[in-house]
Design a protein around this motif. Structure first.
Motif, mmCIF file in Angstrom:
data_model
loop_
_atom_site.group_PDB
_atom_site.id
_atom_site.type_symbol
_atom_site.label_atom_id
_atom_site.label_comp_id
_atom_site.label_asym_id
_atom_site.label_seq_id
_atom_site.Cartn_x
_atom_site.Cartn_y
_atom_site.Cartn_z
ATOM 1 N N GLY A 99 10.516 -12.170 -16.687
ATOM 2 C CA GLY A 99 11.327 -10.964 -16.647
ATOM 3 C C GLY A 99 10.510 -9.740 -16.246
ATOM 4 O O GLY A 99 10.760 -8.631 -16.719
ATOM 5 N N ASP A 100 9.531 -9.946 -15.355
ATOM 6 C CA ASP A 100 8.668 -8.853 -14.916
ATOM 7 C C ASP A 100 9.290 -8.083 -13.754
ATOM 8 O O ASP A 100 9.970 -8.668 -12.899
ATOM 9 N N ILE A 101 9.023 -6.782 -13.719
ATOM 10 C CA ILE A 101 9.446 -5.956 -12.595
ATOM 11 C C ILE A 101 8.345 -6.045 -11.537
ATOM 12 O O ILE A 101 7.230 -5.570 -11.746
ATOM 13 N N VAL A 102 8.661 -6.656 -10.396
ATOM 14 C CA VAL A 102 7.641 -6.909 -9.380
ATOM 15 C C VAL A 102 7.775 -6.004 -8.163
ATOM 16 O O VAL A 102 6.910 -6.028 -7.278
ATOM 17 N N LYS A 103 8.831 -5.211 -8.115
ATOM 18 C CA LYS A 103 8.951 -4.245 -7.012
ATOM 19 C C LYS A 103 9.847 -3.098 -7.441
ATOM 20 O O LYS A 103 10.901 -3.305 -8.038
ATOM 21 N N VAL A 104 9.414 -1.881 -7.133
ATOM 22 C CA VAL A 104 10.224 -0.683 -7.350
ATOM 23 C C VAL A 104 10.116 0.183 -6.108
ATOM 24 O O VAL A 104 9.027 0.650 -5.750
ATOM 25 N N ALA A 105 11.226 0.385 -5.440
ATOM 26 C CA ALA A 105 11.312 1.308 -4.313
ATOM 27 C C ALA A 105 12.183 2.488 -4.730
ATOM 28 O O ALA A 105 13.263 2.296 -5.305
ATOM 29 N N LEU A 106 11.707 3.702 -4.471
ATOM 30 C CA LEU A 106 12.403 4.921 -4.875
ATOM 31 C C LEU A 106 13.272 5.407 -3.725
ATOM 32 O O LEU A 106 12.778 5.903 -2.708
ATOM 33 N N ARG A 107 14.576 5.272 -3.878
ATOM 34 C CA ARG A 107 15.507 5.507 -2.775
ATOM 35 C C ARG A 107 15.591 6.960 -2.349
ATOM 36 O O ARG A 107 15.934 7.257 -1.200
ATOM 37 N N LYS A 112 7.609 7.576 4.661
ATOM 38 C CA LYS A 112 7.158 8.596 5.594
ATOM 39 C C LYS A 112 8.357 9.459 5.958
ATOM 40 O O LYS A 112 9.484 8.969 5.998
ATOM 41 N N GLN A 113 8.095 10.709 6.231
ATOM 42 C CA GLN A 113 9.204 11.592 6.565
ATOM 43 C C GLN A 113 9.889 11.117 7.849
ATOM 44 O O GLN A 113 9.236 10.721 8.811
ATOM 45 N N GLY A 114 11.216 11.124 7.814
ATOM 46 C CA GLY A 114 11.970 10.678 8.972
ATOM 47 C C GLY A 114 12.253 9.189 8.993
ATOM 48 O O GLY A 114 12.697 8.647 10.010
ATOM 49 N N THR A 115 12.006 8.507 7.856
ATOM 50 C CA THR A 115 12.286 7.061 7.766
ATOM 51 C C THR A 115 13.198 6.793 6.568
ATOM 52 O O THR A 115 12.773 6.191 5.584
ATOM 53 N N PRO A 116 14.446 7.243 6.630
ATOM 54 C CA PRO A 116 15.358 7.078 5.487
ATOM 55 C C PRO A 116 15.629 5.627 5.146
ATOM 56 O O PRO A 116 16.032 5.314 4.022
ATOM 57 N N ASP A 117 15.420 4.718 6.100
ATOM 58 C CA ASP A 117 15.637 3.305 5.835
ATOM 59 C C ASP A 117 14.442 2.651 5.157
ATOM 60 O O ASP A 117 14.479 1.453 4.845
ATOM 61 N N GLN A 118 13.359 3.424 4.922
ATOM 62 C CA GLN A 118 12.171 2.894 4.267
ATOM 63 C C GLN A 118 11.840 3.740 3.034
ATOM 64 O O GLN A 118 11.039 4.672 3.106
ATOM 65 N N PRO A 119 12.478 3.455 1.908
ATOM 66 C CA PRO A 119 12.169 4.216 0.690
ATOM 67 C C PRO A 119 10.733 3.990 0.247
ATOM 68 O O PRO A 119 10.131 2.961 0.551
ATOM 69 N N LEU A 120 10.201 4.954 -0.477
ATOM 70 C CA LEU A 120 8.832 4.848 -0.954
ATOM 71 C C LEU A 120 8.711 3.693 -1.933
ATOM 72 O O LEU A 120 9.482 3.583 -2.880
ATOM 73 N N ILE A 121 7.731 2.830 -1.701
ATOM 74 C CA ILE A 121 7.489 1.691 -2.588
ATOM 75 C C ILE A 121 6.413 2.083 -3.581
ATOM 76 O O ILE A 121 5.275 2.369 -3.194
ATOM 77 N N LEU A 122 6.765 2.101 -4.855
ATOM 78 C CA LEU A 122 5.811 2.461 -5.894
ATOM 79 C C LEU A 122 5.149 1.206 -6.466
ATOM 80 O O LEU A 122 3.927 1.094 -6.485
#
Length: 555
Positions: A99-107, A112-122
Motif C-alpha cells: 500500500g505504498d505511494i510510488v508516484k505523486v504528480a502535482l496537477r 516546465k512552464q508551457g507544458t500543462p500536459d506534464q504535471p510536476l512529478i514530486l
C-alpha cells in the motif's frame, strides 16, 4: 584616454554577455528530461527486510519492534496492477504491495512552464530515481515484517474525484488471521494532505497489537531546477526534535551521523526547493523519528508510532497524515506546529516571514501580479528604512559637495600625510561631515536585504508567475538578460550621484562593480533582479533629491 578605458570595458561586457547567451542555450539543450515512467520492482531481499527498533540491520527497509513476528498472511509472490488515483491536485499511484505511494504528480504545477500536459512529478520510482512514501503495521500482529510486505486487495484499479465531490476514499483490504484490515486513503478537494488510516476489525478472542510506521525512502539525486547560478536551496531531511523546532540534515550529514529522536507529536519531511513531502503521525502520542542511510544507498526518513492494542471482538484505528505538495506557509502552519519552518528563510526568518506576509497581502488585496507586488514591497521597505537611508544619503551628499576642497587638500599636503589627516578632520568638523555616516545605515539595512533575498527565493508562489512582456516566470532567470543589464545600468548611474573614493585603485574597483554585478545577476531569478532594480531606482530618486537640497543649502 578615458574613452579607451570605457571602450575596453564595454567590449569586455559585450563579450561576456555573448558568452552568457551561448551558455544559456547550451545548458537548455543539455538539460536531461525527467523520467516519468514508474517502475515497481518485485520484492527482493532488500525490499522485504524490515528495520529494527532495537535490532535494526543495515539492509532493513522498514522499522520493526522487538516483538515483531513474521507476517504469514497476505504475503505472496504475485503482483497486481498499480492503483491510479486522480483528484483535482493529484495524479497518484499506489502499489498494492504494502500500500505504498510510488508516484505523486502535482496537477496544478507544471514540470516546465508551457507544458500543462506534464504535471510536476514530486514522488516517483523509475529506473534511475527512487522517491516513495511507505507505511505499514509492525509489532506482534503487524502486517509488515522480515518475511515481506502484504499484498492488499482492492475493488478497482482506478479512482477519481468526481465533480462536486469533496472527498475521495480509496480502500485496500487484507485478511489477517483473526482480523480484517482496511488500509484507507482519504483525499480532499484542493488539499495536498492525505489521511492514511488502518481500520482493524479484531474478530479473534485475543487482543490485537501493532504499531504504525510511515517513512519516505529516497535517493540523494537533485531534482530538476530552474534556479540560476550561485543559488543552492536546501535538499535533504528535516524534523522536529526536543531541542530544535526545525532540525535539518542533508544526505551527506545523514550518512555520516544518523538521527533518532522521540518526541510528542512531531513530523518528518523531505525538503527540496519549493516542494516537500512529510509524514505527520498522531500529535497526542510520543513518536520515534529516524533519519538513516540504508545499505543500498537509499535514505530512510520516517516515524514509528506507539503500539495500539485492540481488544478481542472490537474495532480500532491507527492513522497518520502524509503531505506532498508546495511549501504553502499558511497550510503548513495548520497541519502541525513548526512544519512551516520547512519554508527555510535561513537565520533571518524572523524578518523574512513578516516580509512574506506583506508581499502576500499586497498580491492578494492590492495587485494581482507578483511582479508588481515585489515592486510595491520594495517601496514599502524603503519607506520603513527612510530615516536610516536618508541619513546615509545626506552624509554622502555633503561629502560630494565638499569633494573639491578635499581634492585641494590632498594636492596641497600630498607629501605630508599627518598634516593632510589633521586638515581633513578640521574640514569635517567645520562642515559637520561624518565620514562614517553613510556606513552605519547601510549596515543596519543589510539584514533586511538578505532576509528579502531568501524570502523571494523560497516563495513557491513566484514559480512560473508572470510579470509583464517577456518575463513569464519570476522564479527563473530573464531569458534575454534585459533585467540584469538594467540593474547594472541603474547601479552605474547610482554611483555617479555619489562622491568617488579618494583612493584611485578603490575608485577603479567601484567603476567595475556595475559590470561585475551585472554578470553575477545574469542567472538570478527575475523576481530578485526586479527587486534590485526597483531598490536602485528608488535610491537614485532619493539621492538626487537630497543632493539638490544639500547643494541649495537647505540641508
Amino acid at each position: 584616454m578615458d574613452w579607451q578605458r570605457y571602450t575596453l570595458m564595454g567590449g569586455i561586457a559585450a563579450v561576456l554577455l555573448a558568452l552568457a547567451f551561448q551558455w544559456n542555450a547550451f545548458k537548455e539543450q543539455h538539460t536531461p528530461e525527467v523520467d516519468r515512467e514508474t517502475i515497481v520492482h518485485s520484492p527482493g531481499p532488500a525490499d522485504s527486510q524490515v528495520a529494527g527498533d532495537n535490532n535494526d540491520s543495515e539492509d532493513s527497509d522498514v522499522p520493526q519492534l522487538q516483538s515483531q513476528a513474521p507476517a504469514t498472511t497476505g504475503v505472496d509472490g504475485t503482483e497486481r496492477e498499480l492503483i491510479q488515483v486522480t483528484t483535482d491536485v493529484f495524479d497518484l499511484l499506489i502499489n498494492p504491495r504494502g500500500g505504498d505511494i510510488v508516484k505523486v504528480a502535482l496537477r496544478k504545477f507544471e514540470q516546465k512552464q508551457g507544458t500543462p500536459d506534464q504535471p510536476l512529478i514530486l514522488l516517483n520510482q523509475t529506473r534511475y530515481h527512487t522517491y516513495i512514501a511507505q507505511s505499514g503495521l509492525i509489532g506482534q500482529n503487524g502486517t509488515d515484517s522480515a518475511a515481506g510486505r502484504p499484498l492488499f486487495k482492492m475493488a478497482k484499479n482506478n479512482y477519481a474525484l468526481a465533480e462536486g465531490q469533496e472527498a475521495l476514499i480509496v480502500d485496500l483490504t487484507l485478511q489477517q488471521e483473526g482480523a480484517n484490515i482496511t488500509k484507507r486513503f482519504t483525499f480532499k478537494r484542493g488539499d495536498y494532505l492525505i489521511q492514511v488510516a488502518y481500520l482493524v476489525d479484531n474478530t479473534s478472542d485475543k487482543p490485537w497489537s501493532a504499531a504504525m510506521f510511515g517513512q519516505i525512502k529516497r535517493d540523494s539525486s537533485e531534482p530538476p531546477t530552474d534556479m540560476g547560478f550561485g543559488m543552492s536551496p536546501f535538499l535533504g531531511a528535516a524534523l522536529r526534535t526536543p531541542e530544535e523546532n526545525y532540525f535539518k540534515q542533508d544526505f551527506e550529514e545523514i550518512a555520516e551521523k544518523p538521527t533518532r529522536e522521540t518526541i510528542e507529536g512531531g513530523w518528518v519531511a523531505m525538503v527540496q526547493h519549493y516542494f516537500l513531502s512529510a509524514w505527520i503521525p498522531p500529535q497526542d502520542a510520543r513518536n520515534t523519528f529516524e533519519l538513516k542511510e540504508l545499505s543500498d544507498g537509499l535514505f530512510r526518513m520516517g516515524f514509528t508510532a506507539p503500539q495500539v492494542q485492540i481488544p478481542a471482538a472490537t474495532q480500532g484505528e491507527l492513522s497518520a497524515s502524509f503531505y506532498a505538495g508546495p511549501k504553502d506557509v499558511y497550510r503548513l502552519e495548520k497541519i502541525s506546529p513548526y512544519l512551516d519552518l520547512t519554508v527555510d528563510y535561513g537565520w533571518l526568518w524572523w524578518i523574512a516571514k513578516p516580509l512574506f506576509r506583506v508581499l502576500h497581502f499586497i498580491q492578494a488585496h492590492i495587485v494581482s501580479n507578483w511582479g508588481w507586488a515585489i515592486i510595491l514591497l520594495t517601496v514599502f521597505i524603503k519607506t520603513l528604512l527612510l530615516p536610516l537611508s536618508a541619513a546615509g544619503t545626506k552624509s554622502m551628499a555633503r561629502m560630494r559637495k565638499f569633494a573639491p576642497q578635499m581634492k585641494k587638500l590632498q594636492e596641497q599636503y600630498k607629501d605630508n600625510r599627518q598634516k593632510l589627516a589633521e586638515e581633513t578632520m578640521k574640514l569635517y568638523r567645520r562642515e559637520k561631515i561624518n565620514p562614517m555616516g553613510g556606513c552605519l545605515p547601510i549596515l543596519l539595512q543589510m539584514p533586511v536585504f538578505i532576509a528579502l533575498y531568501w524570502m523571494l527565493t523560497e516563495t513557491v508562489e513566484l514559480r512560473h508567475a508572470p510579470w509583464i512582456f517577456w518575463i513569464h516566470d519570476l522564479s527563473a532567470k530573464d531569458p534575454y538578460f534585459i533585467l540584469p543589464v538594467l540593474m547594472g545600468a541603474s547601479m552605474w548611474f547610482m554611483q555617479k550621484l555619489n562622491p568617488a573614493p579618494a583612493d584611485p585603485t578603490q575608485a577603479r574597483i567601484m567603476q567595475l562593480m556595475p559590470v561585475m554585478m551585472t554578470i553575477f545577476f545574469l542567472w538570478f531569478p527575475a523576481g530578485l533582479v526586479l527587486y534590485w532594480i526597483a531598490n536602485n531606482l528608488i535610491t537614485i530618486a532619493q539621492t538626487w533629491y537630497i543632493n539638490k537640497q544639500v547643494d541649495a543649502g537647505k540641508i
